[in-house]
Design an enzyme around this catalytic site. Structure first.
Site, PDB file in Angstrom:
ATOM      1  N   ALA A 184       4.975  33.621  20.078  1.00  0.00           N
ATOM      2  CA  ALA A 184       3.581  33.479  19.625  1.00  0.00           C
ATOM      3  C   ALA A 184       3.180  34.602  18.667  1.00  0.00           C
ATOM      4  CB  ALA A 184       2.644  33.452  20.831  1.00  0.00           C
ATOM      5  N   GLU A 249     -11.144  20.802  17.647  1.00  0.00           N
ATOM      6  CA  GLU A 249     -10.306  19.638  17.328  1.00  0.00           C
ATOM      7  C   GLU A 249     -10.311  18.650  18.504  1.00  0.00           C
ATOM      8  OE1 GLU A 249      -6.453  20.665  15.791  1.00  0.00           O
ATOM      9  OE2 GLU A 249      -5.679  18.636  16.010  1.00  0.00           O
ATOM     10  N   ARG A 250     -10.240  19.176  19.712  1.00  0.00           N
ATOM     11  CA  ARG A 250     -10.196  18.296  20.893  1.00  0.00           C
ATOM     12  C   ARG A 250     -11.534  17.616  21.126  1.00  0.00           C
ATOM     13  NH1 ARG A 250      -6.213  22.682  23.660  1.00  0.00           N
ATOM     14  NH2 ARG A 250      -4.403  21.851  22.563  1.00  0.00           N
TER      15      ARG A 250
END
Ligand SMILES: Cc1cc2nc3c(=O)[nH]c(=O)nc-3n(C[C@H](O)[C@H](O)[C@H](O)COP(=O)(O)OP(=O)(O)OC[C@H]3O[C@@H](n4cnc5c(N)ncnc54)[C@H](O)[C@@H]3O)c2cc1C
Length: 388
Positions: A184, A249-250
């Site tokens: 990450a 976005e969700r």
């Protein structure tokens, strides 16, 4: 449907109703008559973007100083709802408006914002975001695309797939490793204009549904962009930036699912009143009434939850597990609703020329993109308290 006016629609100056009229007129006039062509071409007409820019439907929640509409997330939801009302899933505007532009607004330098946002607002530039690769989707930390610094440039190499707006995009927010040794912590977001040498597009993919939305493969072969195209103040911030933006976005997906449930309900109510069997309208059977009652209830419950999430989001208080619940619930219930409605259409429900068939196929991806249902359950379960 015994509708509920969403509380977030009520603003002191009532501007959201005017905006809904604008969005409705545009969708009726510019989209609805052209849906079949979009589907046949696997993409919308390029000039739809410019037309939308001219009437002010792009970058709705981007400040006016960057050419945007100066609105809020409520404006984004209204456009999603109005698209759904005409049965459109081809135009990837919610991604351009509510996702790509917001990465630039949130992490871009002043120069980047002034360069790209006005062009995105006018429709001169179409945006895409490229996270997913042939070898990795859910496991974002494992992306293989690299952006390696050489002097004042990043050299980008890799491939992406399933990219919405991929065929028409002029600018791609590209998820790449600036430090491939890290997971990450090695991820950065880099702005890649698609006119850059070495960038190419592969196939526009043949999907089960959303057939008019261009979803493409992208390839980066020694693509050189200036280091000033990095989003954020330093390398390695990409994963955190993604985690910060994915809730919006969700919520976009969940809001679209609610609108789709209401669309399925309306379409099916019309159909069951028109269609006859055994000397009566299909509506005359108790089973039909019960199924429609279930559908109406599903849609109403989902809207209440999503309205709550929208209000929380507008207040800057929406947390990651809650929006994961909304995305999980709405995407799965919308599929159930579409399935019940398809059944009430009989054989016609299986014909692509019927809106319900398209809705059924279009909705399936909601359980997959923007994080799969399984990933949503992971996120939600991590938020549950341990017993004391
Ligand atoms: C129409 C469409 C449009 C898209 N648009 C974009 C876009 O614009 N940009 C973009 O970057 N991507 C886009 N995507 C990609 C999408 O986000 C990914 O497909 C999605 O995140 C899943 O990744 P994957 O396909 O690699 O599946 P995988 O990650 O390979 O998952 C396969 C299965 O394994 C399950 N799984 C994986 N990890 C776990 C786990 N930890 N626990 C339990 N189950 C797990 C998944 O839930 C799934 O059921 C789009 C996809 C589609 C279909």
């Amino acid at each position: 449907m015994p509708g509920r006016r969403s509380p977030w629609m009520d603003t002191p100056d009532g501007d959201l109703d005017d905006f809904r009229d604008l969005a409705r007129t545009f969708c009726e006039k510019e989209i609805k008559p052209n849906l079949e062509r979009y589907i046949a071409n696997k993409q919308v007409d390029r000039d739809l973007w410019n037309k939308a820019g001219e009437v002010g439907l792009l970058c709705l929640s981007i400040p006016e100083e960057y050419g945007g509409g100066g609105g809020t997330f409520a404006h984004e939801v209204i456009l999603i709802e109005e698209q759904s009302r005409v049965g459109d899933t081809s135009w990837g505007v919610s991604l351009h408006n509510g996702i790509v532009a917001h990465y630039i607004l949130a992490y871009g330098t002043e120069e980047q914002k002034r360069e790209w946002l006005p062009k995105m607002a006018s429709g001169e530039v179409v945006g895409a975001i490229a996270m997913t690769e042939p070898g990795t989707g859910s496991d974002l930390q494992s992306v293989k695309t690299k952006a390696i610094r050489e002097g004042d440039e990043y050299v980008v190499n890799g491939s992406k797939t399933f990219i919405t707006n991929g065929a028409l995009a002029d600018l791609v927010v590209t998820v790449a490793k600036t430090n491939p040794e890290e997971q990450a912590a090695g991820i950065s977001l880099v702005l890649v204009p698609t006119a850059t040498p070495g960038f190419s597009r592969g196939r526009v993919l043949d999907k089960v549904g959303m057939k008019g939305q261009d979803t493409a493969e992208l390839s980066f072969d020694d693509v050189r962009v200036p280091v000033s195209n990095l989003l954020g103040t330093e390398e390695g911030q990409g994963f955190v930036q993604l985690m910060q933006q994915l809730p919006q976005e969700r919520l976009i997906v969940a809001a679209g699912n609610v609108a789709a449930m209401e669309y399925c309900l309306d379409e099916t109510l019309r159909y069951v009143h028109d269609r006859h069997a055994f000397g009566r309208p299909i509506w005359g059977f108790q089973n039909t009434k019960f199924k429609m009652a279930e559908v109406a209830t599903e849609a109403r419950v989902a809207r209440s939850f999503v309205d709550e999430c929208i209000e929380l989001h507008l207040a800057g208080k929406l947390d990651i597990p809650t929006v994961a619940m909304a995305k999980l619930w709405c995407s799965e219930r919308a599929q159930k609703v579409a399935d019940m409605c398809l059944q009430l259409h009989g054989g016609y429900g299986y014909m692509n020329e019927y809106p319900i068939a398209r809705a059924w196929a279009d909705l399936r991806v909601s359980q997959i993109y923007a994080g799969t249902s399984e990933i949503m359950k992971e996120i939600i379960s991590r938020s549950l308290p341990a017993p004391s």
